[in-house]
Design a protein around this motif. Structure first.
Motif, short mmCIF file in Angstrom:
data_model
loop_
_atom_site.label_atom_id
_atom_site.label_comp_id
_atom_site.label_asym_id
_atom_site.label_seq_id
_atom_site.Cartn_x
_atom_site.Cartn_y
_atom_site.Cartn_z
N MET A 79 27.27 -11.25 -46.60
CA MET A 79 27.26 -9.78 -46.59
C MET A 79 28.06 -9.20 -47.77
N GLY A 80 27.77 -9.67 -48.97
CA GLY A 80 28.59 -9.30 -50.10
C GLY A 80 27.98 -8.32 -51.08
N ILE A 81 26.79 -7.80 -50.81
CA ILE A 81 26.10 -6.98 -51.81
C ILE A 81 26.91 -5.76 -52.23
N GLU A 82 27.49 -5.07 -51.26
CA GLU A 82 28.22 -3.84 -51.61
C GLU A 82 29.41 -4.13 -52.52
N ASN A 83 29.96 -5.31 -52.43
CA ASN A 83 31.12 -5.66 -53.25
C ASN A 83 30.77 -6.60 -54.38
N LEU A 84 29.49 -6.68 -54.73
CA LEU A 84 29.08 -7.55 -55.84
C LEU A 84 29.83 -7.23 -57.13
N PRO A 85 30.00 -5.95 -57.49
CA PRO A 85 30.75 -5.67 -58.73
C PRO A 85 32.16 -6.27 -58.72
N ARG A 86 32.86 -6.20 -57.58
CA ARG A 86 34.21 -6.76 -57.50
C ARG A 86 34.18 -8.29 -57.58
#
Length: 340
Positions: free
Chosen positions: A169-176
Motif C-alpha cells: 500500500m505504498g502508492i501515495e508515498n511513492l515520492p518519499r
C-alpha cells in the motif's frame, strides 16, 4: 472451546484461500470481513451466517479497530463461531496482533489461519519471483505509509546489497520512497514494478526504475491496493506474465443463476484470468455488497447460468435500485463462454 478464527483470505484470487480457511468459513455463524477480501469468498458461508463489513479506505474507516475488536469479542461471548476474514495474511501488516490481544483480554481463545500474502502472490502473478539466485538473497517486507515514521526505519542499504524490497500500500508515498532510495545515487537505476489488484483479472502492472517510476505512474490511474516491488528481480518480468496470458485475462463478468452460482463455478472463470462477481439472487445479506461492487467497477457483461432468463437478472437490479444496462450472455450450453 475455541470459537474465534482469524483467517487470511489471500491476495484476491478466490482459489488461493487455504483449505483450512475454507473449512472454518463454511461453518461460521458470523463473518467479519475487510474491504480487500474478495466478496466471492462469502459464497462459502452457510445460509444463515451473518456478515459484518468493516471495510477500510485510506483515511476513512467503516469501523475503527477498537470497534472491530469489540464486535469479535461480543459475538464470541454469545457462543457464536466468529470468523474474522482479512485480506492477504493477517499477520503481515494486518493488525492481527491487536485482535489477538483483545480476544485474550476477554478471556477467550482463538486460532489464526495464515493466508498467502500479497507481496509474493501479486509479484509472481506479474511474472516476478521475489527471490532469484541471480539477483538476490533476501527480501524485506515494508509498509508504505508514514505512520510512526515507518519509512525512515527502512534500511535502504539492503537494496544496494542485492536485496528486494516489497512495499504494501505504498502508492501515495511513492515520492518519499523514491527520494529516500535515491539518496544513494547508485540505486536510481534499480527496477521497480507497481502491481495494482494483483492476482485478479483486473490486475495492472507498471514497470520502470527508481528514477522514472513517479512520472510513469502520473500518466496512469493506478491506485491502492497495490504492491511496489523494488530490486533486480523485476528484470525477470516479460512483457506479459503467465497470468496475463490466460484466455480470459482482463475480462470482467457478472455471473447470475436463479439456482445460485457455486464457488467452483466462480473459480472456473478466475483460473482462466477473468475478474468475476456472482450475484446472489434474493439474498439480502449480499445486497450492500452487490450494490457496492456494481457501482465501483465496470463490467463487460453478465453471464446467465442454468438457463436463467434475463428477466430474473433485471428484476434483481430493480430490487436493488441499480439503474445500469449490461450486455447479457447465455452460458448455454454450459461453458460456452469458458471455451470461447
Amino acid at each position: 472451546m475455541t470459537n474465534v478464527y482469524l483467517i487470511g483470505a489471500g491476495p484476491g484470487d478466490p482459489g488461493l484461500l487455504t483449505q483450512k480457511g475454507r473449512r472454518h468459513l463454511e461453518t461460521a455463524d458470523i463473518i467479519i470481513y475487510d474491504r480487500l477480501v474478495n466478496p466471492t469468498l462469502l459464497y462459502l458461508a452457510k445460509k444463515d451466517a451473518e456478515f459484518l463489513y468493516c471495510g477500510k479506505l485510506p483515511r476513512h474507516h467503516i469501523m475503527r479497530q477498537d470497534q472491530i475488536n469489540a464486535a469479535i469479542v461480543a459475538n464470541a461471548a454469545q457462543g457464536k463461531k466468529v470468523v474474522r476474514l482479512k485480506g492477504g495474511d493477517p499477520a503481515i501488516f494486518g493488525r492481527v496482533g491487536e485482535e489477538m490481544k483483545a480476544i485474550r483480554d476477554a478471556g477467550l481463545t482463538y486460532q489464526v489461519i495464515p493466508g498467502i500474502t500479497s507481496s509474493s502472490a501479486a509479484a509472481i502473478y506479474a511474472g516476478i519471483p521475489l527471490t532469484h539466485r541471480d539477483h538476490n538473497g533476501h527480501v524485506t517486507f515494508a509498509t508504505g505509509h508514514q505512520k510512526n515514521n515507518a519509512l525512515t526505519e527502512i534500511d535502504m542499504t539492503t537494496l544496494a546489497q542485492g536485496g528486494t524490497l516489497a512495499f504494501y500500500m505504498g502508492i501515495e508515498n511513492l515520492p518519499r520512497i523514491c527520494e529516500k532510495i535515491t539518496k544513494q545515487p547508485e540505486l536510481a537505476k534499480l527496477p521497480v514494478a507497481i502491481i495494482e489488484w494483483g492476482t485478479l483479472g483486473r490486475q495492472k502492472v507498471l514497470t520502470g526504475t527508481i528514477a522514472t517510476i513517479e512520472s510513469e505512474l502520473a500518466q496512469t490511474t493506478m491506485a491502492n491496493p497495490a504492491m511496489i516491488i523494488i530490486g533486480n528481480v523485476v528484470k525477470e518480468r516479460s512483457d506479459t506474465s503467465w497470468f496475463e496470458q490466460t484466455p480470459l485475462f482482463g475480462k470482467r463478468y457478472l455471473l447470475a443463476s436463479e439456482t445460485g452460482v457455486t464457488f467452483d463455478q466462480i473459480c472456473n472463470y478466475t483460473e482462466l484470468g477473468a475478474h468475476v462477481y456472482a450475484l446472489r439472487i434474493q439474498d439480502a445479506r449480499f445486497d450492500d455488497i452487490t450494490t457496492r461492487v456494481l457501482s465501483e467497477q465496470q463490467w463487460d457483461g453478465v453471464i446467465l447460468h442454468d438457463g436463467t432468463p434475463a428477466r430474473i437478472f433485471q428484476e434483481e437490479l430493480l430490487r436493488l435500485g441499480i439503474n445500469e444496462t449490461f450486455h447479457i450472455f447465455q452460458n448455454d450450453p454450459a461453458h460456452v463462454i469458458l471455451e470461447g
